[in-house]
Write a protein that holds these residues in place. Structure first.
Motif, PDB file in Angstrom:
ATOM      1  N   ARG A   9       0.844  -1.197   0.000  1.00 42.65           N
ATOM      2  CA  ARG A   9       0.000   0.000   0.000  1.00 42.65           C
ATOM      3  C   ARG A   9       0.881   1.249   0.000  1.00 42.65           C
ATOM      4  O   ARG A   9       1.711   1.428   0.897  1.00 42.65           O
ATOM      5  N   VAL A  10       0.689   2.102  -0.994  1.00 46.83           N
ATOM      6  CA  VAL A  10       1.587   3.238  -1.225  1.00 46.83           C
ATOM      7  C   VAL A  10       0.867   4.568  -1.008  1.00 46.83           C
ATOM      8  O   VAL A  10      -0.243   4.774  -1.507  1.00 46.83           O
ATOM      9  N   LEU A  11       1.512   5.466  -0.276  1.00 50.49           N
ATOM     10  CA  LEU A  11       1.103   6.862  -0.159  1.00 50.49           C
ATOM     11  C   LEU A  11       2.011   7.658  -1.092  1.00 50.49           C
ATOM     12  O   LEU A  11       3.233   7.603  -0.975  1.00 50.49           O
ATOM     13  N   LEU A  12       1.416   8.400  -2.022  1.00 45.79           N
ATOM     14  CA  LEU A  12       2.167   9.112  -3.046  1.00 45.79           C
ATOM     15  C   LEU A  12       2.007  10.619  -2.858  1.00 45.79           C
ATOM     16  O   LEU A  12       0.885  11.125  -2.816  1.00 45.79           O
ATOM     17  N   ALA A  13       3.130  11.337  -2.744  1.00 50.43           N
ATOM     18  CA  ALA A  13       3.075  12.790  -2.535  1.00 50.43           C
ATOM     19  C   ALA A  13       3.918  13.520  -3.566  1.00 50.43           C
ATOM     20  O   ALA A  13       5.132  13.296  -3.670  1.00 50.43           O
ATOM     21  N   ASP A  14       3.260  14.384  -4.341  1.00 57.17           N
ATOM     22  CA  ASP A  14       3.942  15.233  -5.319  1.00 57.17           C
ATOM     23  C   ASP A  14       3.013  16.402  -5.605  1.00 57.17           C
ATOM     24  O   ASP A  14       1.804  16.207  -5.733  1.00 57.17           O
ATOM     25  N   ASP A  15       3.569  17.604  -5.692  1.00 55.61           N
ATOM     26  CA  ASP A  15       2.687  18.766  -5.874  1.00 55.61           C
ATOM     27  C   ASP A  15       2.243  18.957  -7.317  1.00 55.61           C
ATOM     28  O   ASP A  15       1.388  19.793  -7.591  1.00 55.61           O
ATOM     29  N   HIS A  16       2.799  18.192  -8.249  1.00 52.42           N
ATOM     30  CA  HIS A  16       2.366  18.283  -9.642  1.00 52.42           C
ATOM     31  C   HIS A  16       1.372  17.158  -9.956  1.00 52.42           C
ATOM     32  O   HIS A  16       1.732  15.982  -9.925  1.00 52.42           O
ATOM     33  N   THR A  17       0.143  17.538 -10.261  1.00 45.49           N
ATOM     34  CA  THR A  17      -0.914  16.550 -10.483  1.00 45.49           C
ATOM     35  C   THR A  17      -0.567  15.589 -11.616  1.00 45.49           C
ATOM     36  O   THR A  17      -0.795  14.381 -11.514  1.00 45.49           O
ATOM     37  N   LEU A  18      -0.005  16.115 -12.706  1.00 46.21           N
ATOM     38  CA  LEU A  18       0.326  15.254 -13.843  1.00 46.21           C
ATOM     39  C   LEU A  18       1.409  14.242 -13.482  1.00 46.21           C
ATOM     40  O   LEU A  18       1.354  13.078 -13.903  1.00 46.21           O
ATOM     41  N   VAL A  19       2.393  14.673 -12.705  1.00 46.16           N
ATOM     42  CA  VAL A  19       3.447  13.749 -12.268  1.00 46.16           C
ATOM     43  C   VAL A  19       2.851  12.673 -11.378  1.00 46.16           C
ATOM     44  O   VAL A  19       3.134  11.477 -11.532  1.00 46.16           O
ATOM     45  N   ARG A  20       1.994  13.093 -10.445  1.00 45.64           N
ATOM     46  CA  ARG A  20       1.344  12.128  -9.551  1.00 45.64           C
ATOM     47  C   ARG A  20       0.556  11.108 -10.347  1.00 45.64           C
ATOM     48  O   ARG A  20       0.599   9.905 -10.070  1.00 45.64           O
ATOM     49  N   ARG A  21      -0.158  11.603 -11.356  1.00 49.26           N
ATOM     50  CA  ARG A  21      -0.987  10.713 -12.173  1.00 49.26           C
ATOM     51  C   ARG A  21      -0.103   9.696 -12.911  1.00 49.26           C
ATOM     52  O   ARG A  21      -0.414   8.505 -12.968  1.00 49.26           O
ATOM     53  N   GLY A  22       1.023  10.165 -13.451  1.00 49.16           N
ATOM     54  CA  GLY A  22       1.917   9.263 -14.168  1.00 49.16           C
ATOM     55  C   GLY A  22       2.548   8.225 -13.262  1.00 49.16           C
ATOM     56  O   GLY A  22       2.634   7.042 -13.617  1.00 49.16           O
ATOM     57  N   VAL A  23       2.987   8.673 -12.082  1.00 51.72           N
ATOM     58  CA  VAL A  23       3.590   7.736 -11.131  1.00 51.72           C
ATOM     59  C   VAL A  23       2.556   6.726 -10.656  1.00 51.72           C
ATOM     60  O   VAL A  23       2.843   5.531 -10.521  1.00 51.72           O
ATOM     61  N   ARG A  24       1.343   7.205 -10.438  1.00 54.32           N
ATOM     62  CA  ARG A  24       0.284   6.277  -9.999  1.00 54.32           C
ATOM     63  C   ARG A  24       0.019   5.206 -11.055  1.00 54.32           C
ATOM     64  O   ARG A  24      -0.188   4.035 -10.717  1.00 54.32           O
ATOM     65  N   LEU A  25       0.035   5.598 -12.319  1.00 55.93           N
ATOM     66  CA  LEU A  25      -0.174   4.617 -13.389  1.00 55.93           C
ATOM     67  C   LEU A  25       0.913   3.542 -13.371  1.00 55.93           C
ATOM     68  O   LEU A  25       0.636   2.356 -13.549  1.00 55.93           O
ATOM     69  N   ILE A  26       2.161   3.974 -13.139  1.00 51.81           N
ATOM     70  CA  ILE A  26       3.270   3.021 -13.066  1.00 51.81           C
ATOM     71  C   ILE A  26       3.047   2.032 -11.926  1.00 51.81           C
ATOM     72  O   ILE A  26       3.185   0.816 -12.088  1.00 51.81           O
ATOM     73  N   LEU A  27       2.692   2.560 -10.755  1.00 49.86           N
ATOM     74  CA  LEU A  27       2.564   1.709  -9.567  1.00 49.86           C
ATOM     75  C   LEU A  27       1.320   0.820  -9.628  1.00 49.86           C
ATOM     76  O   LEU A  27       1.380  -0.372  -9.331  1.00 49.86           O
ATOM     77  N   ASP A  28       0.193   1.414 -10.006  1.00 53.94           N
ATOM     78  CA  ASP A  28      -1.061   0.642 -10.009  1.00 53.94           C
ATOM     79  C   ASP A  28      -1.093  -0.438 -11.093  1.00 53.94           C
ATOM     80  O   ASP A  28      -1.922  -1.343 -11.046  1.00 53.94           O
TER      81      ASP A  28
END
Length: 220
Positions: A9-28
């Motif tokens: 279970r991962v908590l992801l923190a980044d102030d750039h929404t697009l970066v967060r979205r991309g990282v989430r796609l990688i992880l999920d």
């Protein structure tokens, strides 16, 4: 028949929404990794970690209000079982050592996150350190050069509290606002601010802001 591996279970923190979205796609996209919470800055990450049963926090370095390194220090104190990875665009030796001191067990460059982040997450949960490929030799060589030269790691010029205040001053917050965020009085903020000016040899908020940019506390 073997049972499925429990999801990390991962908590992801980044102030750039697009970066967060991309990282989430990688992880999920991985069967053993699930993003269970997101945060837009370090303070939100600390708050989310207290209410979310995360195994791992992936924190960007440069975020508003509280950096990833500041959040890592706070999370390490409050939730010692939580594993922490620093995700950054900065290929910087000092950041790497500061990340380790802050309690992180890995340091991943955003430029190669699609290649390294998944393995870094798995290594972190196994309690194994992760250094991005290519960094090991440079880090060890630099450290040994300093030791042979009679030195160690560079000293932090300011305290953790002064760093917190410097970041908020550079972001344009007033002493009253900073006091409310950090639960201290405005007079205490002013005292820390005066100490910062003296320690760093600067004259005003503009020069403090320039220092904060160079130190990676805020983005230019």
């Amino acid at each position: 028949m073997t049972s499925a591996r429990p999801s990390i279970r991962v908590l992801l923190a980044d102030d750039h929404t697009l970066v967060r979205r991309g990282v989430r796609l990688i992880l999920d996209s991985e069967p053993d990794l699930t993003v269970v919470a997101e945060a837009g800055d370090g303070a939100e990450a600390v708050a989310a970690a207290r209410t979310t049963e995360a195994d791992l926090a992936v924190l960007d370095v440069a975020m508003p209000r509280m950096t990833g390194l500041q959040a890592a220090r706070e999370l390490s104190r409050r939730l010692p079982e939580l594993r922490i990875l620093i995700l950054t665009m900065y290929d910087n030796e000092q950041y790497f050592f500061e990340a380790l001191k802050a309690g992180a067990c890995g340091y991943v460059l955003k430029s190669v996150a699609d290649r390294d982040l998944v393995e870094a997450c798995r290594a972190a949960v196994r309690d194994e350190p992760f250094i991005y490929p290519g960094a090991e030799r440079a880090l060890v060589r630099s450290y040994l050069d300093r030791l042979h030269g009679g030195g160690g790691l560079p000293d932090r010029p300011i305290t953790e509290r002064e760093e917190e205040i410097l970041k908020l001053v550079a972001e344009g917050h007033t002493s009253k606002e900073i006091g409310e965020l950090l639960f201290i009085s405005a007079k205490t903020v002013e005292r820390h601010r005066a100490n910062l000016l003296q320690k760093l040899g600067v004259r005003d908020r503009l020069e403090l802001t320039r220092y904060a940019i160079r130190a990676g506390l805020i983005e230019p």
